[in-house]
Scaffold this motif. Structure first.
Motif, PDB file in Angstrom:
ATOM      1  N   PHE A  56       0.832  -1.191   0.000  1.00 14.59           N
ATOM      2  CA  PHE A  56       0.000   0.000   0.000  1.00 14.59           C
ATOM      3  C   PHE A  56       0.867   1.242   0.000  1.00 14.59           C
ATOM      4  O   PHE A  56       1.829   1.351   0.759  1.00 14.59           O
ATOM      5  CB  PHE A  56      -0.902   0.050   1.249  1.00 14.59           C
ATOM      6  CG  PHE A  56      -2.029  -0.931   1.225  1.00 14.59           C
ATOM      7  CD1 PHE A  56      -1.945  -2.119   1.925  1.00 14.59           C
ATOM      8  CD2 PHE A  56      -3.180  -0.659   0.502  1.00 14.59           C
ATOM      9  CE1 PHE A  56      -2.995  -3.034   1.909  1.00 14.59           C
ATOM     10  CE2 PHE A  56      -4.235  -1.557   0.476  1.00 14.59           C
ATOM     11  CZ  PHE A  56      -4.136  -2.746   1.174  1.00 14.59           C
TER      12      PHE A  56
ATOM     13  N   PHE B 281      -4.616   6.147   2.264  1.00 17.09           N
ATOM     14  CA  PHE B 281      -4.046   4.985   1.595  1.00 17.09           C
ATOM     15  C   PHE B 281      -4.608   4.791   0.191  1.00 17.09           C
ATOM     16  O   PHE B 281      -5.769   5.128  -0.090  1.00 17.09           O
ATOM     17  CB  PHE B 281      -4.317   3.716   2.414  1.00 17.09           C
ATOM     18  CG  PHE B 281      -3.459   3.624   3.640  1.00 17.09           C
ATOM     19  CD1 PHE B 281      -3.756   4.357   4.777  1.00 17.09           C
ATOM     20  CD2 PHE B 281      -2.329   2.807   3.659  1.00 17.09           C
ATOM     21  CE1 PHE B 281      -2.956   4.281   5.907  1.00 17.09           C
ATOM     22  CE2 PHE B 281      -1.535   2.729   4.788  1.00 17.09           C
ATOM     23  CZ  PHE B 281      -1.839   3.467   5.907  1.00 17.09           C
ATOM     24  N   GLY B 282      -3.762   4.196  -0.653  1.00 12.97           N
ATOM     25  CA  GLY B 282      -4.206   3.786  -1.966  1.00 12.97           C
ATOM     26  C   GLY B 282      -4.902   2.436  -1.908  1.00 12.97           C
ATOM     27  O   GLY B 282      -5.028   1.847  -0.830  1.00 12.97           O
ATOM     28  N   PRO B 283      -5.309   1.914  -3.062  1.00  8.57           N
ATOM     29  CA  PRO B 283      -6.082   0.667  -3.097  1.00  8.57           C
ATOM     30  C   PRO B 283      -5.237  -0.598  -2.954  1.00  8.57           C
ATOM     31  O   PRO B 283      -5.786  -1.679  -2.774  1.00  8.57           O
ATOM     32  CB  PRO B 283      -6.745   0.707  -4.474  1.00  8.57           C
ATOM     33  CG  PRO B 283      -5.828   1.545  -5.290  1.00  8.57           C
ATOM     34  CD  PRO B 283      -5.235   2.563  -4.356  1.00  8.57           C
ATOM     35  N   GLY B 284      -3.927  -0.465  -3.040  1.00  6.23           N
ATOM     36  CA  GLY B 284      -3.060  -1.619  -2.851  1.00  6.23           C
ATOM     37  C   GLY B 284      -2.653  -2.289  -4.163  1.00  6.23           C
ATOM     38  O   GLY B 284      -3.359  -2.211  -5.174  1.00  6.23           O
TER      39      GLY B 284
ATOM     40  N   ARG C 152      -1.475  -6.115  -5.213  1.00  5.50           N
ATOM     41  CA  ARG C 152      -1.358  -7.491  -4.726  1.00  5.50           C
ATOM     42  C   ARG C 152      -0.276  -8.200  -5.517  1.00  5.50           C
ATOM     43  O   ARG C 152      -0.444  -8.450  -6.707  1.00  5.50           O
ATOM     44  CB  ARG C 152      -2.706  -8.206  -4.854  1.00  5.50           C
ATOM     45  CG  ARG C 152      -3.650  -7.800  -3.778  1.00  5.50           C
ATOM     46  CD  ARG C 152      -5.105  -7.662  -4.252  1.00  5.50           C
ATOM     47  NE  ARG C 152      -5.894  -6.976  -3.235  1.00  5.50           N
ATOM     48  CZ  ARG C 152      -5.984  -5.660  -3.114  1.00  5.50           C
ATOM     49  NH1 ARG C 152      -5.365  -4.865  -3.958  1.00  5.50           N
ATOM     50  NH2 ARG C 152      -6.699  -5.122  -2.154  1.00  5.50           N
TER      51      ARG C 152
ATOM     52  N   TYR D 197      -8.958   3.129  11.345  1.00  2.00           N
ATOM     53  CA  TYR D 197      -9.214   2.952   9.922  1.00  2.00           C
ATOM     54  C   TYR D 197     -10.191   1.798   9.756  1.00  2.00           C
ATOM     55  O   TYR D 197     -10.231   0.865  10.555  1.00  2.00           O
ATOM     56  CB  TYR D 197      -7.933   2.603   9.156  1.00  2.00           C
ATOM     57  CG  TYR D 197      -6.977   3.756   8.957  1.00  2.00           C
ATOM     58  CD1 TYR D 197      -6.055   4.102   9.942  1.00  2.00           C
ATOM     59  CD2 TYR D 197      -6.976   4.482   7.770  1.00  2.00           C
ATOM     60  CE1 TYR D 197      -5.163   5.147   9.746  1.00  2.00           C
ATOM     61  CE2 TYR D 197      -6.089   5.527   7.564  1.00  2.00           C
ATOM     62  CZ  TYR D 197      -5.182   5.858   8.562  1.00  2.00           C
ATOM     63  OH  TYR D 197      -4.295   6.896   8.365  1.00  2.00           O
TER      64      TYR D 197
ATOM     65  N   GLN E 193     -11.080  -1.159   6.864  1.00  2.00           N
ATOM     66  CA  GLN E 193     -10.576  -1.784   5.647  1.00  2.00           C
ATOM     67  C   GLN E 193     -11.568  -2.829   5.155  1.00  2.00           C
ATOM     68  O   GLN E 193     -11.862  -3.802   5.848  1.00  2.00           O
ATOM     69  CB  GLN E 193      -9.189  -2.421   5.862  1.00  2.00           C
ATOM     70  CG  GLN E 193      -8.583  -2.916   4.557  1.00  2.00           C
ATOM     71  CD  GLN E 193      -7.155  -3.413   4.713  1.00  2.00           C
ATOM     72  OE1 GLN E 193      -6.727  -3.787   5.790  1.00  2.00           O
ATOM     73  NE2 GLN E 193      -6.412  -3.411   3.611  1.00  2.00           N
TER      74      GLN E 193
ATOM     75  N   GLY F 166     -10.029  -6.430  -0.087  1.00  3.05           N
ATOM     76  CA  GLY F 166      -9.505  -6.023  -1.380  1.00  3.05           C
ATOM     77  C   GLY F 166      -9.320  -4.524  -1.547  1.00  3.05           C
ATOM     78  O   GLY F 166      -9.035  -4.057  -2.648  1.00  3.05           O
ATOM     79  N   LYS F 167      -9.487  -3.767  -0.458  1.00  6.32           N
ATOM     80  CA  LYS F 167      -9.365  -2.309  -0.549  1.00  6.32           C
ATOM     81  C   LYS F 167      -8.280  -1.803   0.404  1.00  6.32           C
ATOM     82  O   LYS F 167      -7.799  -2.524   1.274  1.00  6.32           O
ATOM     83  CB  LYS F 167     -10.698  -1.647  -0.162  1.00  6.32           C
ATOM     84  CG  LYS F 167     -11.887  -2.070  -1.014  1.00  6.32           C
ATOM     85  CD  LYS F 167     -11.934  -1.310  -2.305  1.00  6.32           C
ATOM     86  CE  LYS F 167     -13.122  -1.679  -3.168  1.00  6.32           C
ATOM     87  NZ  LYS F 167     -14.390  -1.206  -2.614  1.00  6.32           N
ATOM     88  N   GLY F 168      -7.921  -0.539   0.251  1.00  4.09           N
ATOM     89  CA  GLY F 168      -6.983   0.076   1.160  1.00  4.09           C
ATOM     90  C   GLY F 168      -7.683   0.579   2.406  1.00  4.09           C
ATOM     91  O   GLY F 168      -8.894   0.788   2.410  1.00  4.09           O
ATOM     92  N   PRO F 169      -6.944   0.775   3.494  1.00  2.95           N
ATOM     93  CA  PRO F 169      -7.552   1.320   4.720  1.00  2.95           C
ATOM     94  C   PRO F 169      -8.159   2.693   4.467  1.00  2.95           C
ATOM     95  O   PRO F 169      -7.552   3.541   3.809  1.00  2.95           O
ATOM     96  CB  PRO F 169      -6.362   1.409   5.679  1.00  2.95           C
ATOM     97  CG  PRO F 169      -5.380   0.414   5.175  1.00  2.95           C
ATOM     98  CD  PRO F 169      -5.525   0.438   3.694  1.00  2.95           C
TER      99      PRO F 169
END
Lengths: 110, 111
Positions: free
Chosen positions: A90, A101-104, A106, B36, B38, B41-44
């Protein structure tokens, strides 16, 4: 109107390869971060940059190298990928204390 | 060493059944405590920042409180859409900007 974006969303690669993850923020923040979330969902800081200058470098292998071309971008390059690098990465940014935070990304290393 | 412990690890609630999540922390000097949310599959997603003992913040069905040793996230009359993992993190006064996270509480709310 995405705030913190990352590419790619998914990355599947073989051991030993080199890969990069890109992060961009349009919030006008001065500080950007990389975090790693392991399979148990534990989030841990890796690096942070303030206005293109490295501020935090937690005990991360030298194979990981962050680069900040400008204060809106922070990229992460990983050399010689290992199985244990499989995780969600992230990106985050902040102006004061609060981090967004961004979406990550994987990453799966086979 | 700065540390954050969250409990329980997982919590199952019936819709409308209020409860609390706990975040215990040890930090040399607290600059801020963060909650936070979460989703899979998403960001915090940022919820709250608390800075000093006695402080409270609210957002819809969520209310965060802070003492010198722990924080609680109270969920009043939860709905299924409140199902998520809730993460607590602390930022120390003299340790740059890094967030130290707990391992989270996975909340499931059933209709």
């Amino acid at each position: 109107d995405t705030a913190v974006s990352q590419t790619p969303k998914y990355l599947v690669t073989q051991m030993g390869n080199d890969k990069s993850i890109k992060c961009e923020q349009n919030l006008g923040h001065d500080t950007m971060y990389w975090y790693k979330q392991d399979s148990k969902k534990f989030l841990k800081i890796m690096f942070s940059y303030n206005n293109k200058e490295l501020i935090i470098n937690e005990t991360v292998p030298n194979r990981f190298s962050p680069k900040s071309p400008d204060k809106a971008h922070l990229n992460l390059h990983i050399n010689s990928l290992e199985l244990g690098d499989s995780a969600v990465y992230f990106c985050a940014s902040s102006h004061w204390e609060t981090q967004y935070f961004g979406p990550g990304t994987r990453l799966l290393v086979l | 060493e700065d540390q954050v412990t969250q409990s329980p690890e997982a919590l199952r609630l019936q819709e409308g059944e209020s409860s609390s999540l706990n975040c215990s922390y040890t930090v040399s000097g607290l600059r801020g405590l963060f909650w936070y949310r979460q989703d899979p599959g998403k960001g915090p997603e940022f919820l709250f920042t608390l800075y000093s003992a006695g402080e409270e913040k609210e957002k819809e069905r969520l209310k965060a409180t802070l003492t010198k040793k722990e924080s609680f996230l109270h969920i009043t009359a939860p709905k299924p859409e409140d199902s998520a993992t809730y993460l607590c993190a602390v930022q120390a006064t003299f340790d740059t900007d890094k967030l130290i996270f707990g391992t989270g509480t996975r909340l499931q709310v059933f209709p």
